[in-house]
Design a protein around this motif. Sequence first.
Motif, short mmCIF file in Angstrom:
data_model
loop_
_atom_site.label_atom_id
_atom_site.label_comp_id
_atom_site.label_asym_id
_atom_site.label_seq_id
_atom_site.Cartn_x
_atom_site.Cartn_y
_atom_site.Cartn_z
N ASP B 1 2.23 -14.46 28.48
CA ASP B 1 2.35 -13.47 27.41
C ASP B 1 3.72 -13.59 26.72
O ASP B 1 4.72 -13.86 27.37
N THR B 2 3.70 -13.38 25.41
CA THR B 2 4.93 -13.48 24.65
C THR B 2 5.85 -12.32 24.99
O THR B 2 5.41 -11.22 25.32
N GLU B 3 7.17 -12.56 24.88
CA GLU B 3 8.13 -11.50 25.15
C GLU B 3 8.50 -10.75 23.89
O GLU B 3 9.32 -9.86 23.91
N VAL B 4 7.94 -11.15 22.76
CA VAL B 4 8.11 -10.43 21.51
C VAL B 4 6.76 -9.77 21.24
O VAL B 4 5.74 -10.45 21.10
N THR B 5 6.76 -8.45 21.21
CA THR B 5 5.51 -7.69 21.10
C THR B 5 5.36 -7.14 19.70
O THR B 5 6.27 -6.47 19.18
N GLN B 6 4.21 -7.42 19.09
CA GLN B 6 3.95 -6.93 17.75
C GLN B 6 2.75 -6.01 17.75
O GLN B 6 1.74 -6.29 18.41
N THR B 7 2.87 -4.92 17.01
CA THR B 7 1.75 -4.01 16.83
C THR B 7 1.65 -3.58 15.38
O THR B 7 2.68 -3.49 14.68
N PRO B 8 0.43 -3.34 14.86
CA PRO B 8 -0.83 -3.60 15.54
C PRO B 8 -1.17 -5.09 15.51
O PRO B 8 -0.50 -5.86 14.83
N LYS B 9 -2.21 -5.49 16.20
CA LYS B 9 -2.65 -6.89 16.17
C LYS B 9 -3.40 -7.19 14.88
O LYS B 9 -3.35 -8.31 14.36
N HIS B 10 -4.14 -6.19 14.42
CA HIS B 10 -4.91 -6.34 13.18
C HIS B 10 -4.67 -5.10 12.33
O HIS B 10 -4.53 -4.00 12.86
N LEU B 11 -4.65 -5.29 11.02
CA LEU B 11 -4.48 -4.17 10.11
C LEU B 11 -5.23 -4.46 8.82
O LEU B 11 -5.06 -5.53 8.24
N VAL B 12 -6.06 -3.50 8.42
CA VAL B 12 -6.73 -3.59 7.12
C VAL B 12 -6.21 -2.42 6.29
O VAL B 12 -6.22 -1.28 6.75
N GLY B 28 17.38 -8.95 24.81
CA GLY B 28 18.79 -8.85 24.43
C GLY B 28 19.15 -9.75 23.26
O GLY B 28 20.33 -10.02 23.02
N HIS B 29 18.13 -10.22 22.54
CA HIS B 29 18.38 -11.08 21.39
C HIS B 29 19.02 -10.29 20.26
O HIS B 29 18.67 -9.13 20.02
N ARG B 30 19.93 -10.93 19.52
CA ARG B 30 20.66 -10.22 18.48
C ARG B 30 20.23 -10.65 17.07
O ARG B 30 20.81 -10.18 16.09
N ALA B 31 19.30 -11.57 16.97
CA ALA B 31 18.76 -11.95 15.66
C ALA B 31 17.25 -11.74 15.68
O ALA B 31 16.58 -12.10 16.66
N MET B 32 16.72 -11.15 14.62
CA MET B 32 15.29 -10.91 14.52
C MET B 32 14.82 -11.28 13.13
O MET B 32 15.58 -11.16 12.15
N TYR B 33 13.57 -11.72 13.04
CA TYR B 33 13.06 -12.33 11.83
C TYR B 33 11.65 -11.84 11.52
O TYR B 33 10.86 -11.58 12.44
N TRP B 34 11.34 -11.78 10.24
CA TRP B 34 9.94 -11.64 9.81
C TRP B 34 9.54 -12.92 9.08
O TRP B 34 10.27 -13.40 8.20
N PRO B 66 12.01 -4.19 5.08
CA PRO B 66 12.30 -4.30 6.50
C PRO B 66 13.23 -3.19 6.96
O PRO B 66 13.96 -2.59 6.17
N GLU B 67 13.20 -2.96 8.27
CA GLU B 67 14.09 -1.97 8.87
C GLU B 67 14.38 -2.39 10.29
O GLU B 67 13.48 -2.84 11.01
N CYS B 68 15.63 -2.27 10.70
CA CYS B 68 16.01 -2.61 12.08
C CYS B 68 16.67 -1.39 12.71
O CYS B 68 17.89 -1.25 12.63
N PRO B 69 15.90 -0.50 13.32
CA PRO B 69 16.46 0.75 13.86
C PRO B 69 17.48 0.52 14.99
O PRO B 69 18.42 1.30 15.13
N ASN B 70 17.25 -0.51 15.80
CA ASN B 70 18.21 -0.85 16.85
C ASN B 70 18.01 -2.32 17.21
O ASN B 70 17.15 -2.99 16.64
N SER B 71 18.76 -2.80 18.17
CA SER B 71 18.76 -4.24 18.45
C SER B 71 17.46 -4.73 19.04
O SER B 71 17.22 -5.93 19.11
N SER B 72 16.58 -3.83 19.47
CA SER B 72 15.32 -4.24 20.10
C SER B 72 14.12 -4.10 19.17
O SER B 72 13.04 -4.61 19.49
N LEU B 73 14.29 -3.39 18.09
CA LEU B 73 13.15 -3.03 17.24
C LEU B 73 13.30 -3.56 15.83
O LEU B 73 14.40 -3.55 15.26
N LEU B 74 12.17 -3.97 15.28
CA LEU B 74 12.15 -4.42 13.88
C LEU B 74 10.86 -3.91 13.27
O LEU B 74 9.79 -4.03 13.87
#
Lengths: 114, 112
Positions: B1-12, B28-34, B66-74
């Motif tokens: 399983d990936t350590e980067v979790t995205q939700t939702p999996k599907h969106l219409v 603890g990664h300090r760079a995040m990307y879309w 985009p929004e980065c509320p804290n170092s763990s969330l995007l």
Amino acid sequence: QQQVKQSPQSLIVQKGGIPIINCAYENTAFDYFPWYQQFPGKGPALLIAIRPDVSEKKEGRFTISFNKSAKQFSLHIMDSQPGDSATYFCAARAPGFGNEKLTFGTGTRLTIIP
Amino acid sequence: DTEVTQTPKHLVMGMTNKKSLKCEQHMGHRAMYWYKQKAKKPPELMFVYSYEKLSINESVPSRFSPECPNSSLLNLHLHALQPEDSALYLCASSQDPNSPLHFGNGTRLTVT
């Protein structure tokens, strides 16, 4: 100059064969060359990466060959298995730049038939 | 399983809707990307956050925010999208902007 050309677009190989995917680049400043593997419905995952100071790197059944003078690098999969069926992307990046400048190839859809 | 979790999996979503995509990592990664990925194409970079600050915006239309509320969330906020925005939206993270990328499994977005 930022392009990375990848071939073939798709590849079908029998189980146990050695699929080879090739990438070519123009920017001689590139110094980091990763390969990503992407299964359907999943995100890409880093498979293996090479820097131009070595001509070959092996990790398990996956080998990158690097030819600096030809500005080409390739991925070989030894003893290929149906579970290796995926899309493979090569990529390249120049020094002094972060992942924002990672240039991907166009992808190769690999199918390993039993 | 990936350590980067995205939700939702599907969106219409319809073209007048507002929705958000969420991405979380606890490495603890300090760079995040879309990234945006169309079928049979490589990922295309949209945004980069480095140490929680937006550092790169690759000329993405303002209907993506985009929004980065804290170092763990995007988050990626979506508003007034077009059908051509339908794609797989991938989040990725790296220890720093030069380290290898770790991708999530994406959100499959369909705009009707």
